[in-house]
Design an enzyme around this catalytic site. Structure first.
Site, mmCIF file in Angstrom:
data_model
loop_
_atom_site.group_PDB
_atom_site.id
_atom_site.type_symbol
_atom_site.label_atom_id
_atom_site.label_comp_id
_atom_site.label_asym_id
_atom_site.label_seq_id
_atom_site.Cartn_x
_atom_site.Cartn_y
_atom_site.Cartn_z
ATOM 1 N N HIS B 81 -33.415 39.032 -11.608
ATOM 2 C CA HIS B 81 -32.975 37.674 -11.306
ATOM 3 C C HIS B 81 -31.911 37.229 -12.320
ATOM 4 C CE1 HIS B 81 -33.075 33.457 -10.215
ATOM 5 N NE2 HIS B 81 -33.842 33.763 -9.196
ATOM 6 N N GLY B 162 -24.624 20.049 -27.036
ATOM 7 C CA GLY B 162 -24.883 21.190 -27.900
ATOM 8 C C GLY B 162 -23.629 21.960 -28.280
ATOM 9 N N PRO B 168 -27.411 32.706 -29.933
ATOM 10 C CA PRO B 168 -27.339 34.176 -29.964
ATOM 11 C C PRO B 168 -28.459 34.900 -29.206
ATOM 12 C CG PRO B 168 -27.819 33.269 -32.154
ATOM 13 C CD PRO B 168 -27.440 32.120 -31.286
ATOM 14 N N GLY B 171 -29.228 32.003 -25.359
ATOM 15 C CA GLY B 171 -28.184 31.723 -24.384
ATOM 16 C C GLY B 171 -27.877 30.253 -24.233
#
Lengths: 299, 299
Positions: B81, B162, B168, B171
Site C-alpha cells: 500500500h 512543520g 528522516p 516521512g
C-alpha cells in the site's frame, strides 16, 4: 427487560379506515408498541407487528379480537391469501430476555380467554400445539373458512379452546408461539399462475424443497402478475438469498423473470446483512464492523 | 452528544506487538472509544477506528504519533500500500451532532500540534485542504516516502505545517476531514497484476470511472492473487454493489473471476442494507422494517 413480539394477521386489507381502527385499538394499550402495520389489498389481509411484555400484549390481542370480530364478516371476505378467521393467526415470538416456554404459556392463556369471551374456536399451533398434527398452520387452515364447519364435525379437529363449531362470521383463530419468521413475497413477470404454483411447490419443504420454507403461488389480479408468497421460518438456516436464487432459476425454466421482491412487516437485521455478505462475496466480515453497532456497544 | 470518527492509518501491519501497543495507547485516552483495529500484512498497514469528542480524539492522535514516530522507520518499510508517513493519514469524520466545519478545525489544530511536537511535515487534505490541488490524498502521496525529499524541494509542495523537508524516519503525514468512506478490497482469482491495475483504472474516477471511487491494483504476494483496493468516498451515490459488479464484468473480459471481497474497518449499516435491497430486488422496503431499528425507536 423482556421483549415479546406479537404479529396478529387479520382478514382485512381493503378498508383502510377499518384497519386504522385496529391500529388505534392496539396502540391504545399501555405497554404495547406498534412496530409495523402492513395491508395487502390483493391478499385482503393486514399484518400488525407489536412488541411488549406478556400482559399488555394479551390485552392488546383481546382488544383486537373485540374490534375485528364485530367488523369482519368472513362470509363476505374475498382475497388471495388463505384464511380461517377474522383474526386469522396470532403468533408470539421471543425476542429478548424471554424464553419460548413463556411465549407458549402466553399463547395458551390468550387462546383460552379469546375462546371464552368471543365464542370463537381457537387452535394452538407451532410451539404451543397440543398435538404434532396441529403444529403446521397450513394443516389447521386447510379448507379455509368455507370448509371449517364440515372439518370441525370430525373429532380430529375439535378446537383447543371454544365451541365445537365455527363462529358464524369470525370463523376460527390460530394462536401460538414460534421463532422469528420473515414474510417474503417474490413477484414474477408473468400472469401464469401455474408457474407461481409450481415454483412454490418446488421451494417449500412440504413438497420437497428447503427445510425452513413455506410457500404458495398466488395471482395479483390488479397487477396481472403472479407471486410466490413465502414464509422463511428459520432465516439463519434457510437464508433469504438462497430461496430467491432458487426461485429465479426455476422461473428461468419457464422463460419468466423475477420482477421484484418484498418483505412484509419486519425482518431481523441479520437476514439482510447475511444477504449482503452472500452477494458481495464478503469474507472475514463481522457485524461488529457495522458502525452503528459499534457505537452502541460499551467500550 | 457529538460523535466524531477518527481513522488513523499507520504504516505497520507485520509486527502485531507493535500494533497492539498503538491500540493500548489510544485506548488509554479517556473519552476515546476504539471501534476497530485492522492490520494487513501485505499492505504492511493498520487502520484504527476511533470515536469520541474533539478534545479526546486530538489527544489520542498526538499519543499515537508519539509512539509511531519512535517505532516505525520508513526507510525499512516495505508493503503493497502506498505510504508517505509512519502515521500516514488521519481523517476526522462527522458522525452525529457535529458539522464538517468542526472536523476541519479539529484537523487543522491537530496538524499544527503534530508538526510542532514531532517535527513531522503535515499536509491538510479533503475538506481541510488549503488549496484545491491538495484535496486528493493520492496527489499528496504520489512519490511516496522515497520521493518526498525531492518533491518537497518544490515550493508547490511546501507543507501546511512543520519543516520544509521530510522527517528522516517518519516521512510526512496527511491530516484532514471528510465524509464517511468505505475501505473495500476485491480479490481476483489470478496472479496477473496487470488485470488488477487495469480494472482499478477502469473503475476509479480519476481515469474515467465512477465519480466516488478511488482504486489501485496491488499484488497479495503471500496468496499469489491480486487485489483491487478501493475507497468508496460516497457510498450513497456510488454504492458498493455497483462497483463490485463493474469489477466482476471487467474481470470476465480477462477470464478472471472475483474470488472474494472484504470491508476494512467499519461500514455504515446503510451500505449493506442498500446492497441487500439491490440484489434481492426489494421494492417498497424501509429501514423501519428492520426489527432492531424499530425496537430502538420510541413508540
Amino acid at each position: 427487560m423482556a421483549i415479546i413480539e406479537c404479529i396478529p394477521n387479520v382478514s382485512e386489507g381493503r378498508r383502510p379506515d377499518l384497519v386504522q381502527s385496529f391500529v388505534r385499538t392496539v396502540r391504545g394499550i399501555s405497554g404495547v408498541r406498534l412496530l409495523d402495520a402492513s395491508s395487502d389489498p390483493s391478499h385482503n389481509r393486514s399484518v400488525l407487528t407489536l412488541a411488549g411484555e406478556a400482559a399488555p400484549l394479551k390485552a392488546a390481542v383481546l382488544a383486537l379480537f373485540a374490534k375485528a370480530t364485530g367488523s369482519i364478516d368472513l362470509r363476505e371476505h374475498r382475497g388471495e391469501h388463505p384464511r380461517l378467521g377474522a383474526v386469522d393467526v396470532v403468533p408470539f415470538v421471543p425476542i429478548e430476555g424471554v424464553a419460548m416456554a413463556e411465549c407458549v404459556a402466553l399463547a395458551r392463556e390468550t387462546a383460552a380467554e379469546v375462546a371464552t369471551r368471543f365464542e370463537v374456536p381457537v387452535f394452538l399451533y407451532e410451539e404451543a400445539a397440543t398435538q404434532p398434527t396441529r403444529r403446521n398452520l397450513e394443516d389447521i387452515r386447510r379448507g379455509e373458512f368455507e370448509g371449517l364447519a364440515a372439518k370441525m364435525t370430525s373429532p380430529e379437529w375439535a378446537p383447543d379452546f371454544g365451541p365445537a363449531r365455527p363462529h358464524p362470521t369470525a370463523g376460527a383463530s390460530v394462536i401460538g408461539a414460534r421463532m422469528p419468521l420473515i414474510a417474503y413475497n417474490i413477484n414474477l413477470a408473468t400472469d401464469r399462475l401455474d408457474v407461481a404454483k409450481k415454483i412454490a411447490s418446488a421451494i417449500r419443504h412440504s413438497s420437497g424443497g428447503f427445510r425452513f420454507v413455506k410457500a404458495i403461488g398466488i395471482a395479483l389480479e390488479d397487477r396481472q402478475i403472479v407471486q410466490v408468497s413465502i414464509n422463511l421460518t428459520n432465516f439463519e438456516k434457510t437464508p433469504i438469498h438462497r430461496v430467491l436464487e432458487a426461485v429465479r432459476r426455476e422461473a428461468e425454466r419457464y422463460g419468466v423473470a423475477v420482477l421484484e421482491s418484498e418483505i412484509i412487516g419486519l425482518t431481523p437485521e441479520a437476514a439482510l446483512i447475511s444477504a449482503a455478505e452472500h452477494y458481495l462475496q464478503l469474507e472475514r466480515f463481522s457485524p461488529n464492523q457495522i458502525l452503528e453497532n459499534r457505537l452502541r456497544q460499551a467500550e
